[in-house]
Motif scaffolding. Structure first.
Motif, mmCIF file in Angstrom:
data_model
loop_
_atom_site.group_PDB
_atom_site.id
_atom_site.type_symbol
_atom_site.label_atom_id
_atom_site.label_comp_id
_atom_site.label_asym_id
_atom_site.label_seq_id
_atom_site.Cartn_x
_atom_site.Cartn_y
_atom_site.Cartn_z
ATOM 1 N N LEU A 244 5.431 -19.283 -3.981
ATOM 2 C CA LEU A 244 4.690 -18.508 -2.986
ATOM 3 C C LEU A 244 4.901 -17.014 -3.196
ATOM 4 O O LEU A 244 3.978 -16.210 -3.026
ATOM 5 C CB LEU A 244 5.116 -18.903 -1.577
ATOM 6 N N ILE A 245 6.110 -16.628 -3.574
ATOM 7 C CA ILE A 245 6.408 -15.217 -3.827
ATOM 8 C C ILE A 245 5.535 -14.706 -4.973
ATOM 9 O O ILE A 245 4.929 -13.633 -4.886
ATOM 10 C CB ILE A 245 7.891 -15.028 -4.173
ATOM 11 N N ALA A 246 5.482 -15.477 -6.066
ATOM 12 C CA ALA A 246 4.706 -15.056 -7.233
ATOM 13 C C ALA A 246 3.216 -14.964 -6.910
ATOM 14 O O ALA A 246 2.554 -13.971 -7.251
ATOM 15 C CB ALA A 246 4.941 -16.025 -8.394
ATOM 16 N N VAL A 247 2.685 -15.988 -6.228
ATOM 17 C CA VAL A 247 1.248 -16.035 -5.959
ATOM 18 C C VAL A 247 0.841 -14.978 -4.939
ATOM 19 O O VAL A 247 -0.076 -14.182 -5.179
ATOM 20 C CB VAL A 247 0.838 -17.440 -5.469
ATOM 21 N N PHE A 248 1.530 -14.934 -3.797
ATOM 22 C CA PHE A 248 1.110 -14.011 -2.745
ATOM 23 C C PHE A 248 1.562 -12.579 -3.015
ATOM 24 O O PHE A 248 0.897 -11.629 -2.596
ATOM 25 C CB PHE A 248 1.611 -14.503 -1.392
ATOM 26 N N GLY A 249 2.681 -12.415 -3.713
ATOM 27 C CA GLY A 249 3.055 -11.068 -4.135
ATOM 28 C C GLY A 249 2.005 -10.489 -5.062
ATOM 29 O O GLY A 249 1.592 -9.332 -4.927
ATOM 30 N N GLY A 250 1.537 -11.308 -6.011
ATOM 31 C CA GLY A 250 0.468 -10.879 -6.904
ATOM 32 C C GLY A 250 -0.832 -10.642 -6.168
ATOM 33 O O GLY A 250 -1.578 -9.706 -6.470
ATOM 34 N N PHE A 251 -1.097 -11.483 -5.158
ATOM 35 C CA PHE A 251 -2.329 -11.333 -4.381
ATOM 36 C C PHE A 251 -2.355 -9.996 -3.652
ATOM 37 O O PHE A 251 -3.340 -9.244 -3.733
ATOM 38 C CB PHE A 251 -2.457 -12.474 -3.374
ATOM 39 N N PHE A 252 -1.280 -9.667 -2.936
ATOM 40 C CA PHE A 252 -1.251 -8.405 -2.191
ATOM 41 C C PHE A 252 -1.269 -7.200 -3.133
ATOM 42 O O PHE A 252 -1.938 -6.192 -2.871
ATOM 43 C CB PHE A 252 -0.024 -8.350 -1.280
ATOM 44 N N LEU A 253 -0.539 -7.299 -4.240
ATOM 45 C CA LEU A 253 -0.534 -6.207 -5.200
ATOM 46 C C LEU A 253 -1.913 -6.047 -5.840
ATOM 47 O O LEU A 253 -2.403 -4.925 -6.034
ATOM 48 C CB LEU A 253 0.526 -6.459 -6.274
ATOM 49 N N GLY A 254 -2.555 -7.161 -6.158
ATOM 50 C CA GLY A 254 -3.905 -7.111 -6.715
ATOM 51 C C GLY A 254 -4.903 -6.519 -5.739
ATOM 52 O O GLY A 254 -5.802 -5.763 -6.128
ATOM 53 N N CYS A 255 -4.750 -6.860 -4.440
ATOM 54 C CA CYS A 255 -5.609 -6.261 -3.416
ATOM 55 C C CYS A 255 -5.424 -4.749 -3.401
ATOM 56 O O CYS A 255 -6.399 -3.989 -3.299
ATOM 57 C CB CYS A 255 -5.277 -6.842 -2.040
ATOM 58 N N GLY A 256 -4.169 -4.326 -3.508
ATOM 59 C CA GLY A 256 -3.903 -2.892 -3.510
ATOM 60 C C GLY A 256 -4.547 -2.185 -4.677
ATOM 61 O O GLY A 256 -5.200 -1.145 -4.520
ATOM 62 N N ILE A 257 -4.393 -2.753 -5.862
ATOM 63 C CA ILE A 257 -4.985 -2.151 -7.066
ATOM 64 C C ILE A 257 -6.513 -2.165 -6.977
ATOM 65 O O ILE A 257 -7.182 -1.183 -7.299
ATOM 66 C CB ILE A 257 -4.502 -2.895 -8.317
ATOM 67 N N GLY A 258 -7.082 -3.292 -6.527
ATOM 68 C CA GLY A 258 -8.529 -3.424 -6.437
ATOM 69 C C GLY A 258 -9.149 -2.462 -5.451
ATOM 70 O O GLY A 258 -10.162 -1.812 -5.742
#
Length: 300
Positions: free
Chosen positions: A121-135
């Motif tokens: 969950l850390i890997a998936v949702f950490g990447g999700f929030f970071l990806g949202c930020g970059i996007g």
């Protein structure tokens, strides 16, 4: 320059469009910085996970050096901001600088509770929030991870494409992570990067993928009428000459072009085949559209 091109009464409209664009940019960059901060402070940092790109490099250096992450985020991205200033524009460099400085301040000062201890969950949702930020930051005309700016520079001076360079860069980063940290962390970090990159693609390109369809046929008028009136899509006709054989003797022909979503392509091709089975049809993906009969995408 604007006054030379537009009538004087149009300058108010230009100013309005410029202001609305600036408001949208600030809003998107603000949302992006907050989302990236949540991904870092709520997921990745408490568990020692990494991402790819400049952010991943900052996280790795934070673990291997005594420097604070907020400072590393600024230092690592400074060269990319300079490249962006040289390649793109001063506006891009200013917005990116402000976005990265704000992100560094939030990472340094805000504290968030650890949301989960589950590594997946850390890997998936950490990447999700970071990806949202970059996007969202890219939507606002800025970057909080400058790897793509470097990739553009490299692609102009070598045979590597932007995608190739980013892949090579991240592979090297994850190899270093596996050597200096551990293999398990590197593997989870790859999953984080994949989640982040998919999220960025979703925010940049949206759910619908647009397809450009170019049609060369002797029955172009019938096909144009079918697509326009029956399918309700816009069509542009280009005047063209034939290039070979008997067709080259007929200079009066139209090449049709239309833009449809991936779900509409099959219907368009079916109607074309009904009218002219021998029509030459070219399809290619389109990243984005604006105006015409295509509805405006959200967040654009």
């Amino acid at each position: 320059m604007v006054k030379r091109i537009l009538k004087i009464q149009d300058t108010a409209w230009v100013q309005r469009v410029t202001t609305m664009r600036l408001v949208k940019d600030v809003l998107f960059i603000g949302i992006g910085v907050v989302m990236a901060s949540i991904g870092l402070k709520g997921f990745l940092l408490p568990n020692g996970f990494f991402d790819g790109g400049a952010m991943g490099m900052s996280l790795l250096l934070e673990m291997l050096t005594p420097l604070d992450l907020s400072l590393l985020i600024i230092l690592v991205n400074l060269p990319f901001i300079y490249l962006g200033y040289r390649q793109l524009s001063t506006s891009f460099a200013i917005k990116s600088t402000l976005a990265i400085l704000t992100l560094a301040l939030l990472v340094h000062y805000i504290e968030l509770p650890v949301i989960t201890a589950d590594k997946l969950l850390i890997a998936v949702f950490g990447g999700f929030f970071l990806g949202c930020g970059i996007g969202f930051a890219i939507r606002g005309g800025a970057v909080i991870d400058g790897t793509e700016v470097l990739a553009i520079q490299v692609s102009r001076k070598s045979s590597l494409t932007v995608g190739d360079f980013i892949t090579v860069f991240n592979v090297c980063l994850f190899i270093v992570t596996a050597i200096f940290v551990n293999l398990e962390t590197a593997m989870y970090s790859m999953l984080t990067y994949f989640s982040a990159s998919r999220t960025v693609d979703f925010l940049i390109n949206g759910v619908e993928e647009y397809i450009g369809v170019m049609i060369i046929s002797e029955h172009s008028e019938d096909i144009k009428a079918k697509i326009t009136y029956d399918l309700g899509r816009g069509v542009t006709a280009f005047k063209a000459d034939g290039g070979f054989g008997e067709k080259a003797k007929n200079p009066d022909r139209n090449v049709l072009f239309c833009v449809v979503t991936r779900l509409e392509v099959t219907g368009v091709l079916t109607e074309i085949t009904k009218i002219d089975p021998k029509a030459f049809v070219i399809q290619y993906p389109i990243k984005d559209t604006k105006g015409g009969m295509i509805k405006k995408r959200p967040l654009h």
